[in-house]
Design a protein around this motif. Structure first.
Motif, mmCIF file in Angstrom:
data_model
loop_
_atom_site.group_PDB
_atom_site.id
_atom_site.type_symbol
_atom_site.label_atom_id
_atom_site.label_comp_id
_atom_site.label_asym_id
_atom_site.label_seq_id
_atom_site.Cartn_x
_atom_site.Cartn_y
_atom_site.Cartn_z
ATOM 1 N N TRP A 51 -23.062 -1.884 36.053
ATOM 2 C CA TRP A 51 -22.768 -3.301 36.304
ATOM 3 C C TRP A 51 -21.689 -3.420 37.374
ATOM 4 O O TRP A 51 -21.843 -4.133 38.358
ATOM 5 C CB TRP A 51 -22.341 -3.951 34.989
ATOM 6 C CG TRP A 51 -22.125 -5.430 35.031
ATOM 7 C CD1 TRP A 51 -22.585 -6.307 35.980
ATOM 8 C CD2 TRP A 51 -21.394 -6.202 34.073
ATOM 9 N NE1 TRP A 51 -22.194 -7.596 35.669
ATOM 10 C CE2 TRP A 51 -21.456 -7.570 34.503
ATOM 11 C CE3 TRP A 51 -20.698 -5.904 32.907
ATOM 12 C CZ2 TRP A 51 -20.839 -8.592 33.799
ATOM 13 C CZ3 TRP A 51 -20.097 -6.936 32.210
ATOM 14 C CH2 TRP A 51 -20.169 -8.267 32.655
ATOM 15 N N ILE B 236 -20.599 -3.440 26.060
ATOM 16 C CA ILE B 236 -20.562 -2.889 27.412
ATOM 17 C C ILE B 236 -19.905 -1.519 27.302
ATOM 18 O O ILE B 236 -19.141 -1.260 26.364
ATOM 19 C CB ILE B 236 -19.794 -3.786 28.396
ATOM 20 C CG1 ILE B 236 -18.319 -3.900 27.981
ATOM 21 C CG2 ILE B 236 -20.443 -5.150 28.518
ATOM 22 C CD1 ILE B 236 -17.440 -4.563 29.037
ATOM 23 N N ILE C 116 -24.208 -1.417 31.448
ATOM 24 C CA ILE C 116 -24.960 -2.183 30.457
ATOM 25 C C ILE C 116 -26.082 -1.294 29.924
ATOM 26 O O ILE C 116 -26.847 -0.717 30.703
ATOM 27 C CB ILE C 116 -25.574 -3.454 31.083
ATOM 28 C CG1 ILE C 116 -24.484 -4.290 31.756
ATOM 29 C CG2 ILE C 116 -26.317 -4.247 30.017
ATOM 30 C CD1 ILE C 116 -23.435 -4.823 30.827
#
Length: 290
Positions: A121, A190, A282
């Motif tokens: 991410w 996350i 992610i």
């Protein structure tokens, strides 16, 4: 003639006296140099002896750091893959990877399992990261590779996957003995992969420091796994953390600084690092770590 004889006698006596003075000076200089050399030797010896009380003495290591730092009871070998994917192909790539991972998990003949799969991410964009575990170490890895080489379905998958990739690299890892076992967990989370490139020769000191420091990072169950490289880029450490959100990450990390002793760990480990990198990732839909 008498005067000339007297003058000659005076000159001989003066020459003899000058010779004696020269010899005396030479002897004095020689003695002075010898005394100075003796003082320097004595001072050097004293300093060497004094310094030996404080200078760290390096002893021969009795075993490889991989044996001293890793979990011997599990003998698991890990592989981490970094795949740079063409941006327009990332969704298709994820679907294809999920299908292959599922089939490998269902096949008991393959002594390997995927620990987690992620897309980056923040950090390297359009990148996929996969962490695999080989139960049984290098023999399990070799067995798995030999079977995949003759698996027509897998070879077709590799051919199709290659069309989607820009580049790929991997590393073989061992797990630090004092870290958590990376087990499946529920999400959503996350994940942060913090990568440290250490100075050669510092892995044992890093491990000794973190063996004490890991207790400061367990309060929110954020510690997932800690690994160090065996093949690939050497003297590389990966720490894998899980958080509910970026805000939770900030709060958890700030809380560690309020615990007595955490700052000491940072103080002693920072000089061991050549460079470091952080990826926020992610998990993919098929990842056991959610």
């Amino acid at each position: 003639m008498y005067l000339r004889g007297a003058a000659s006698t005076v000159r001989r006596k003066m020459a003899k006296a000058g010779s004696l003075r020269t010899t005396g000076r030479a002897l004095h200089t020689s003695v002075h140099l010898q005394r100075a050399a003796a003082r320097r030797f004595s001072e050097s010896s004293d300093k060497g002896w004094f310094r030996s009380l404080f200078v760290h003495k390096v002893e021969a290591r009795k075993d490889a750091h991989s044996n001293l730092l890793s979990k011997r009871e599990t003998s698991s070998l890990y592989k981490i893959q970094f795949h740079d994917v063409k941006p327009e192909c990332l969704d298709t790539y994820n679907s294809l990877e999920a299908e292959v991972q599922k089939k490998l998990h269902q096949d008991q003949d393959f002594p390997c399992e995927v620990v987690g799969s992620w897309n980056t991410w923040y950090g390297e964009q359009d990148q996929a990261v996969h962490l695999w575990r080989y139960q049984g170490g290098y023999p399990a890895l070799t067995e798995c590779l030999q079977k995949l080489r003759v698996n027509k379905e897998y070879l077709e998958f590799r051919k199709e996957r290659s069309k989607m990739l820009i580049s790929r690299r991997n590393q073989l890892l061992l797990e630090f003995s004092f870290w958590n076992e990376p087990l499946p967990r529920q999400g959503p989370n996350i994940y942060e992969l913090r990568t440290y490139n250490l100075k050669p020769g510092t892995m044992l000191e890093w491990g000794n420091r973190w063996a004490r420091a890991i207790k400061y990072r367990q309060s929110n169950n954020e510690a997932v796994g800690g690994f160090f490289t065996q093949i690939g880029d050497l003297y590389v450490v990966h720490h894998l953390w899980a958080y509910e959100s970026l805000q939770s990450r900030e709060e958890t990390r700030n809380a560690a600084w309020r615990k007595e002793g955490w700052d000491v760990n940072v103080y002693y480990t920072v000089p061991l690092i050549r460079s470091m990198e952080s990826r926020i990732m992610i998990p993919t839909e098929s990842s056991p770590l959610q």
